[in-house]
Design a protein around this motif. Structure first.
Motif, PDB file in Angstrom:
ATOM      1  N   HIS A   1       0.840  -1.201   0.000  1.00 16.09           N
ATOM      2  CA  HIS A   1       0.000   0.000   0.000  1.00 16.09           C
ATOM      3  C   HIS A   1       0.877   1.253   0.000  1.00 16.09           C
TER       4      HIS A   1
ATOM      5  N   LEU B   1       1.078   4.011  -3.176  1.00 12.67           N
ATOM      6  CA  LEU B   1       0.831   5.441  -2.992  1.00 12.67           C
ATOM      7  C   LEU B   1       2.054   6.264  -3.405  1.00 12.67           C
ATOM      8  N   THR B   2       3.245   5.773  -3.063  1.00 11.79           N
ATOM      9  CA  THR B   2       4.482   6.459  -3.466  1.00 11.79           C
ATOM     10  C   THR B   2       4.593   6.526  -4.986  1.00 11.79           C
TER      11      THR B   2
END
Length: 301
Positions: free
Chosen positions: A256, A260-261
């Motif tokens: 996750h 997101l990164t």
């Protein structure tokens, strides 16, 4: 990019999708039987065949058209499947024994399996985007000459190392599942040294042949790809350890975070990116992922 302006070619895209899926499925079956060389052959032979076809066409015809590309890819996939099956069909007709879990709470097992499936799906999505986001988004940020030079250089530099990394991971996952003991630090030092030396030799040959193959060598991009190489092969071992022994709780948080990164990297590249920021974003994400996976893998070795 090939199909964006010709929707009638989607039928060809469907054929390529089916053939590549069959190749991937065959590769997994061979991997389960610990037929690692044949497994890699099943999923990569078409690339070598395509290069041969393109080379012959260039020599004879002097140029390559879209129809030639599509025909070559389909012919290469079919040839690769037939060739691999001709070598392995006797091994595939025998059954593959998969041990069943015993004892414990069955509801817990089903929940854990679901969580693992979910986190592997997130991981596949992550790598699908990581492997192409810079090349997809840069077409909106740089001119066509810069874009094609970048795409050509990165593809040439990273292609053989990707195959080696996949092969290492394929082997280690099966052996670790069978109980093989592994020293993470020692293994990482060995494969990092080997892959770095191999990359230096290979990239030196590319540099010497740059005028022949019309390759515009860029040292800043070369350095970023070197970082990816140093991370990618060791990561295949770390991923094998975590995949064989890790729990879903280890993987869900990591995947996750990195998804997101990666989304943030995509947004930045789209609005502010150039060839240097994009490739160094890729190398930075690879470096962070190796560090995270090393910390998790140490718990199981």
């Amino acid at each position: 990019m090939l199909f964006i302006e010709t929707p009638n070619d989607y039928s060809i895209l469907l054929i390529i999708f089916i053939l590549s899926s069959l190749s991937f499925g065959l590769s997994i079956l061979l991997r389960l039987r610990a037929e690692f060389s044949h497994s890699i052959l099943a999923i990569n032979a078409w690339k070598i065949i395509s290069i041969v076809i393109f080379s012959v066409v260039l020599i004879v015809n002097g140029s390559i058209t879209k129809s030639i590309i599509l025909t070559a890819v389909i012919a290469s996939l079919i040839t690769s499947l037939i060739f691999t099956l001709s070598l392995t069909y006797k091994k595939l007709v025998t059954s593959i024994k998969i041990s069943e879990p015993t004892g414990g709470n069955e509801d817990y097992k089903e929940t854990e399996i679901f969580k693992l499936q979910y986190t592997y799906l997130i991981s596949f999505l992550f790598f699908a985007i990581l492997g192409s986001f810079d090349r997809v988004l840069l077409q909106y940020r740089v001119d066509i000459n810069t874009y094609t030079s970048y795409l050509y250089l990165v593809s040439m530099l990273i292609f053989p190392i990707g195959i080696i990394g996949n092969y290492v991971g394929y082997r280690e996952l099966v052996f670790i599942k069978k109980g093989k003991k592994i020293n993470i630090t020692t293994s990482i030092v060995k494969v990092s040294s080997f892959s770095t030396i191999l990359f230096l030799i290979y990239s030196s040959l590319l540099y010497l042949a740059r005028d022949i193959i019309n390759l515009e060598f860029n040292y800043k991009i070369w350095l970023a790809v070197l970082i990816v190489v140093i991370c990618k092969v060791p990561y295949s071992i770390l991923s094998a350890v975590v995949g064989a022994k890790g729990e879903s709780s280890d993987l869900i948080t990591i995947n996750h975070f990195f998804l997101l990164t990666l989304v943030a990297a995509c947004i930045y590249t789209y609005f502010h990116g150039n060839i240097y920021t994009s490739i160094y974003l890729v190398s930075s994400i690879w470096t962070l992922r190796v560090i995270f996976y090393y910390c998790v893998a140490k718990k199981y070795t």
